[in-house]
Structure formats: C-alpha cells, structure tokens
Design a protein around this motif. Structure first.
Motif, PDB file in Angstrom:
ATOM      1  N   PRO A  61       0.806  -1.225   0.000  1.00 48.69           N
ATOM      2  CA  PRO A  61       0.000   0.000   0.000  1.00 48.69           C
ATOM      3  C   PRO A  61       0.839   1.276   0.000  1.00 48.69           C
ATOM      4  N   LYS A  83      -2.774   1.519   4.215  1.00 50.88           N
ATOM      5  CA  LYS A  83      -3.975   0.938   3.606  1.00 50.88           C
ATOM      6  C   LYS A  83      -5.136   1.931   3.639  1.00 50.88           C
ATOM      7  N   LEU A 112      -4.556   4.512   0.980  1.00 53.61           N
ATOM      8  CA  LEU A 112      -4.684   3.918  -0.350  1.00 53.61           C
ATOM      9  C   LEU A 112      -6.147   3.698  -0.727  1.00 53.61           C
TER      10      LEU A 112
END
Length: 287
Positions: free
Chosen positions: A15, A267, A270
């Motif tokens: 990520p 994450k 992202l």
C-alpha cells in the motif's frame, strides 16, 4: 531469519508503494510537465522518474527502469533535458504530488496527525535502506525531505519503492527473466498490468509480447493458454521471496509493531485514493 511475521514487509510495502504510484496516473503531473514544455506522456514519465539521477541518457533509464523498450526511451531521452532541467522537473513533480494527494485524500487527511505519523514511520524505515547497487533509490535518497507531512510521506514512499525495485531487478536477473518475460509472467499472475496497458506504455509490440510468451512456454513456465504452469507459479513466488529478502532491512529496522501500524495507515490512505479515482479501472488483470 527475520524477526517479523512472514511477508509483513511485503504487506507493508504494497500500500505504501501503491499510493506513491498515483502520481503516474495523475493529470496534475501531465499538466505540470506540460507547463515546462514536456507534452508527450512517455517523455513526462521518463523525465519525472529519472530526474533524481540528473540529465542521464537512455542507457541509464533502460537499465534502471528495466521493462521499457530501449527504442521508446531513446526517442525522448536525453532530448527531454533540452526542454527542462532535472531540477525543474523535480520541482514540477513535487507540485503535482501536492495537488494530487490533496485531491485524492482531501485537505484534512493531508494535514492530519495520521499523515504525520505515517511520514515519520516511513522515513524511519527508509533509514534502513542502503545505497550500494541501488541507483534509483540512491538518487532519490540524495533529495531533501519535504516539510509538509503528505509530501514527506510520499518522499519516503518513493525511497521505499525504489529500494525494493532496485533489489527486484537483481532477483529478475538471477532468475533469468528479461524485461518482457518479467511483464508477461507478472500479467499471468493476475496481479500485473493488462497487456494493452503494457503495450501502450512500455513501447513493445504485440509480436514482442508473443515472442516473450513463447520463450516462457519453452521454459515450461507458461502453458498454451497463457496461464502460469506449476513451475511458473513457483518461479514467481521465488522471485517475490528473493525480493523480500533483499528489501527486509528497512522493515526490520522499524520493528513489528511499527510495521503493522504503517501498514494500517498506508492501507487507509490507499483505499481513500482508490475510491477517489486514483487508478485506471482497467489497469490490473490478465486482459
């Protein structure tokens, strides 16, 4: 033996790297470099990613980027440096990163405590990177760290991306995958770019793709339907494991708890960027 859980470094890198790569699909980069006179998209990509190395020639770009057709590179490099200097390109790239992240993540996220934490963790991990035999990482490591948290995080993501990427090329050479064989076998995993994206951006022709696929079939790595054989799956797994080993130091330095925290933060950023349209919808798959 690593003190980290299995593949924790890879799960963190993925990520972090992906958010870095939003810049290559951003209209902001195209706009900024067009303002310098670099209007061709391929020329913009080569300039934007290689500028940290200075006004290099096509050979250096081909060596460090690996999977691009040399003829495509030579069409734009070193001519692009007569249009804009590497320093001007780097400044334009950073402006594009700023506007891209603000658009994809939002002003609040860019200035958040979480972004500052992610930048701190990623920069700390980058302290574990090494320059020897890693030209793209080493060139970017010589650049100053931006002050703003979202730009510092992107800079750190660039360092981690290019460090792993440089090591990945070593693994590709060890396993005997040439530039296009690497692309074809990656696409066959379902996690790489679809063939039309490869052909549109890397300078290869369909005949080149077919020839690479034929070489992989001859090695027993690809079947007649274009799927990886058992040997092909094993080779790709070996490739990623070798890359992991070469890229372990940054994450070992960070430690298990902070690797997990950076993964969590990365994450989250992202997912936000992806939902905001940070990537083409048809980028990844078998085609």
């Amino acid at each position: 033996m690593s003190s980290l859980p299995a593949r924790a470094a890879r799960r963190c890198h993925s990520p972090v790297n992906s958010l870095h790569s939003t810049i290559y699909f951003s209209p902001d980069l195209t706009k900024e470099l067009a303002g310098l006179g670099i209007e061709d998209r391929s020329a913009a990509y080569f300039a934007g990613r290689s500028a940290a190395m200075g006004a290099v020639g096509p050979g250096v770009v081909a060596a460090t980027f690996y999977n691009f057709n040399y003829d495509l590179i030579a069409r734009h490099v070193p001519a692009v440096w007569r249009t804009a200097s590497p320093d001007a390109v780097l400044a334009a790239r950073l402006r594009a990163v700023d506007s891209t992240l603000r658009r994809l993540l939002g002003e609040e996220a860019c200035g958040s405590d979480e972004m500052a934490e992610a930048a701190r963790l990623a920069l700390r991990a980058a302290e574990g990177c090494t320059r020897h035999a890693r030209p793209l990482y080493a060139a970017h490591a010589d650049l100053p760290v931006p002050d703003q948290p979202h730009l510092a995080y992107w800079h750190a993501a660039t360092l981690l991306r290019e460090h792993r990427g440089d090591g990945h090329l070593t693994a590709l050479l060890e396993l005997g995958l040439d530039p296009l064989e690497a692309l074809v076998s990656h696409t066959a995993t379902g996690k790489g770019m679809v063939p039309r994206w490869v052909l549109a951006t890397r300078g290869w022709q369909e005949s080149d793709w077919d020839a690479a696929a034929a070489r992989l079939r001859e090695r027993g790595l690809l079947d007649a339907g274009g799927e990886l054989t058992e040997a092909g799956v094993a080779l790709r797994a070996d490739l990623e494991d070798r890359t992991d080993r070469l890229d372990l130091a940054p994450y070992e330095l960070l430690g298990e708890q902070d690797v997990a925290r950076l993964t969590e933060l990365a994450k989250g950023f992202l997912v936000t960027a992806a939902l905001a349209g940070g990537f083409p919808a048809d980028l990844v798959g078998k085609g």
